[in-house]
Motif scaffolding. Sequence first.
Motif, PDB file in Angstrom:
ATOM      1  N   SER A 163      -8.292  -9.510  18.459  1.00 27.28           N
ATOM      2  CA  SER A 163      -8.940  -8.315  19.002  1.00 27.28           C
ATOM      3  C   SER A 163     -10.200  -8.625  19.799  1.00 27.28           C
ATOM      4  O   SER A 163     -10.766  -7.730  20.440  1.00 27.28           O
ATOM      5  CB  SER A 163      -9.272  -7.324  17.875  1.00 27.28           C
ATOM      6  N   GLY A 164     -10.660  -9.873  19.776  1.00 25.17           N
ATOM      7  CA  GLY A 164     -11.829 -10.245  20.574  1.00 25.17           C
ATOM      8  C   GLY A 164     -13.124 -10.312  19.796  1.00 25.17           C
ATOM      9  O   GLY A 164     -14.211 -10.253  20.377  1.00 25.17           O
ATOM     10  N   LYS A 165     -13.031 -10.471  18.476  1.00 23.01           N
ATOM     11  CA  LYS A 165     -14.227 -10.471  17.635  1.00 23.01           C
ATOM     12  C   LYS A 165     -15.210 -11.572  18.027  1.00 23.01           C
ATOM     13  O   LYS A 165     -16.424 -11.333  18.112  1.00 23.01           O
ATOM     14  CB  LYS A 165     -13.825 -10.621  16.161  1.00 23.01           C
ATOM     15  N   SER A 166     -14.706 -12.776  18.265  1.00 24.21           N
ATOM     16  CA  SER A 166     -15.602 -13.895  18.591  1.00 24.21           C
ATOM     17  C   SER A 166     -16.326 -13.662  19.907  1.00 24.21           C
ATOM     18  O   SER A 166     -17.512 -13.992  20.044  1.00 24.21           O
ATOM     19  CB  SER A 166     -14.812 -15.207  18.649  1.00 24.21           C
ATOM     20  N   THR A 167     -15.625 -13.072  20.875  1.00 20.84           N
ATOM     21  CA  THR A 167     -16.248 -12.817  22.173  1.00 20.84           C
ATOM     22  C   THR A 167     -17.350 -11.779  22.050  1.00 20.84           C
ATOM     23  O   THR A 167     -18.440 -11.927  22.631  1.00 20.84           O
ATOM     24  CB  THR A 167     -15.188 -12.349  23.193  1.00 20.84           C
ATOM     25  N   VAL A 168     -17.093 -10.698  21.319  1.00 22.14           N
ATOM     26  CA  VAL A 168     -18.127  -9.687  21.109  1.00 22.14           C
ATOM     27  C   VAL A 168     -19.298 -10.276  20.327  1.00 22.14           C
ATOM     28  O   VAL A 168     -20.470 -10.003  20.630  1.00 22.14           O
ATOM     29  CB  VAL A 168     -17.550  -8.460  20.385  1.00 22.14           C
ATOM     30  N   ALA A 169     -18.992 -11.106  19.326  1.00 21.99           N
ATOM     31  CA  ALA A 169     -20.058 -11.740  18.548  1.00 21.99           C
ATOM     32  C   ALA A 169     -20.928 -12.626  19.435  1.00 21.99           C
ATOM     33  O   ALA A 169     -22.151 -12.654  19.293  1.00 21.99           O
ATOM     34  CB  ALA A 169     -19.454 -12.548  17.401  1.00 21.99           C
TER      35      ALA A 169
ATOM     36  N   PRO B  59     -27.867 -11.941   9.465  1.00 21.71           N
ATOM     37  CA  PRO B  59     -26.533 -12.467   9.137  1.00 21.71           C
ATOM     38  C   PRO B  59     -25.457 -11.518   9.685  1.00 21.71           C
ATOM     39  O   PRO B  59     -25.465 -10.323   9.382  1.00 21.71           O
ATOM     40  CB  PRO B  59     -26.522 -12.478   7.604  1.00 21.71           C
ATOM     41  N   LEU B  60     -24.545 -12.056  10.479  1.00 26.05           N
ATOM     42  CA  LEU B  60     -23.441 -11.278  11.034  1.00 26.05           C
ATOM     43  C   LEU B  60     -22.126 -11.906  10.594  1.00 26.05           C
ATOM     44  O   LEU B  60     -21.783 -13.012  11.020  1.00 26.05           O
ATOM     45  CB  LEU B  60     -23.516 -11.243  12.564  1.00 26.05           C
ATOM     46  N   PHE B  61     -21.386 -11.207   9.729  1.00 26.37           N
ATOM     47  CA  PHE B  61     -20.064 -11.663   9.332  1.00 26.37           C
ATOM     48  C   PHE B  61     -19.072 -11.290  10.420  1.00 26.37           C
ATOM     49  O   PHE B  61     -19.042 -10.149  10.887  1.00 26.37           O
ATOM     50  CB  PHE B  61     -19.636 -11.017   8.011  1.00 26.37           C
ATOM     51  N   VAL B  62     -18.233 -12.265  10.804  1.00 26.96           N
ATOM     52  CA  VAL B  62     -17.257 -12.030  11.867  1.00 26.96           C
ATOM     53  C   VAL B  62     -15.901 -12.557  11.399  1.00 26.96           C
ATOM     54  O   VAL B  62     -15.754 -13.742  11.099  1.00 26.96           O
ATOM     55  CB  VAL B  62     -17.662 -12.739  13.180  1.00 26.96           C
ATOM     56  N   GLY B  63     -14.904 -11.670  11.329  1.00 29.47           N
ATOM     57  CA  GLY B  63     -13.581 -12.115  10.926  1.00 29.47           C
ATOM     58  C   GLY B  63     -12.731 -10.956  10.452  1.00 29.47           C
ATOM     59  O   GLY B  63     -13.174  -9.799  10.454  1.00 29.47           O
TER      60      GLY B  63
END
Length: 323
Positions: free
Chosen positions: A23-29, A104-108
């Motif tokens: 869904s593009g989580k890493s790019t938005v992060a 802290p930002l959890f991404v996944g």
Amino acid sequence: MGVPTTFPALTQRAWFLTGPTASGKSTVADSLAQQMDLEILSLDSMTVYRRMDLGTAKPSAAQQQQTPHHLLDQVDPDAEFSAAQYLEAAHAAVDKIAARGKLPLFVGGTPLYLKACLRGFDAGPPADWEFRKSIEAELHEHGVDALRKRLEQVDPLSAHQLHPNDTRRMIRALEVAKLTGQPISHRQVQFEAAHSADQANVYALHWPRNVLHQRIDTRVDQMFADGLVDEVTAIRRDFPSISRTAMQAVGYKEVFDLLDGKTDLRETIEQVKAHTRQLARRQETWLRSMSEVEFIELNEQRPFDEIAAEILEKSKTRPKPSS
């Protein structure tokens, strides 16, 4: 000292960016990281494995260099890794990041990890692999309906709440009942402690179904083009025994079957695409069940920087993470 068995919620101590696979989580992060002083914690049960990079879409070396990342590459592929081990590492990382004055930002997109972070978690007893092996044999012989009926006898609430095909969690519920004499549904009361979306910073990326499927197909094609078969071949060479938890990663079992001559390359790629779409549907079902989650609608015309800006704007009305 062993791994703790209970963990408090992290809802008020961190931000969360989630969504289905591809869904593009890493790019938005990455975009959020350019605008804020944050550090990223992986919220993925498979990126904890070293050497499993392409099939898990692990953040690139460049991404990890640009923004500090945590909870990646914790163990080798032959090691088991539990939710309790993940949460122990996650809480320690949040403490250190907060002490540095960072966000802290959890991404996944691993639903159990997300829910455990948002509502707290009772890990229960360690796995009894012999018991699991016997139940898996019964499952293979008698099917999932028989497994569910067995669970109904010892933990009817879990049998009702779990997805009809979630055999992994049904087996765990039977295991906990056997080892503790108490249904897991009576232990994991933290999961009922829900919060409203306006009291948390939990954002889920949401695409139209057909677009998400296109993104999944593109990602899978790229994984194979980048050398997924070579990656899995090297893992098999260096780790003759892959752990049960590592083998749950979509893409790896399918390539093992390819290497064993059970499928050809074209069939393998199509299997990985189909199984990844199934994973995405399960992730979205979980996310819709969590009151803390606010969905961010995406389309092909919206740049990811705009999505990051929307999240930052929404965060202004939400509680700020506390140390």
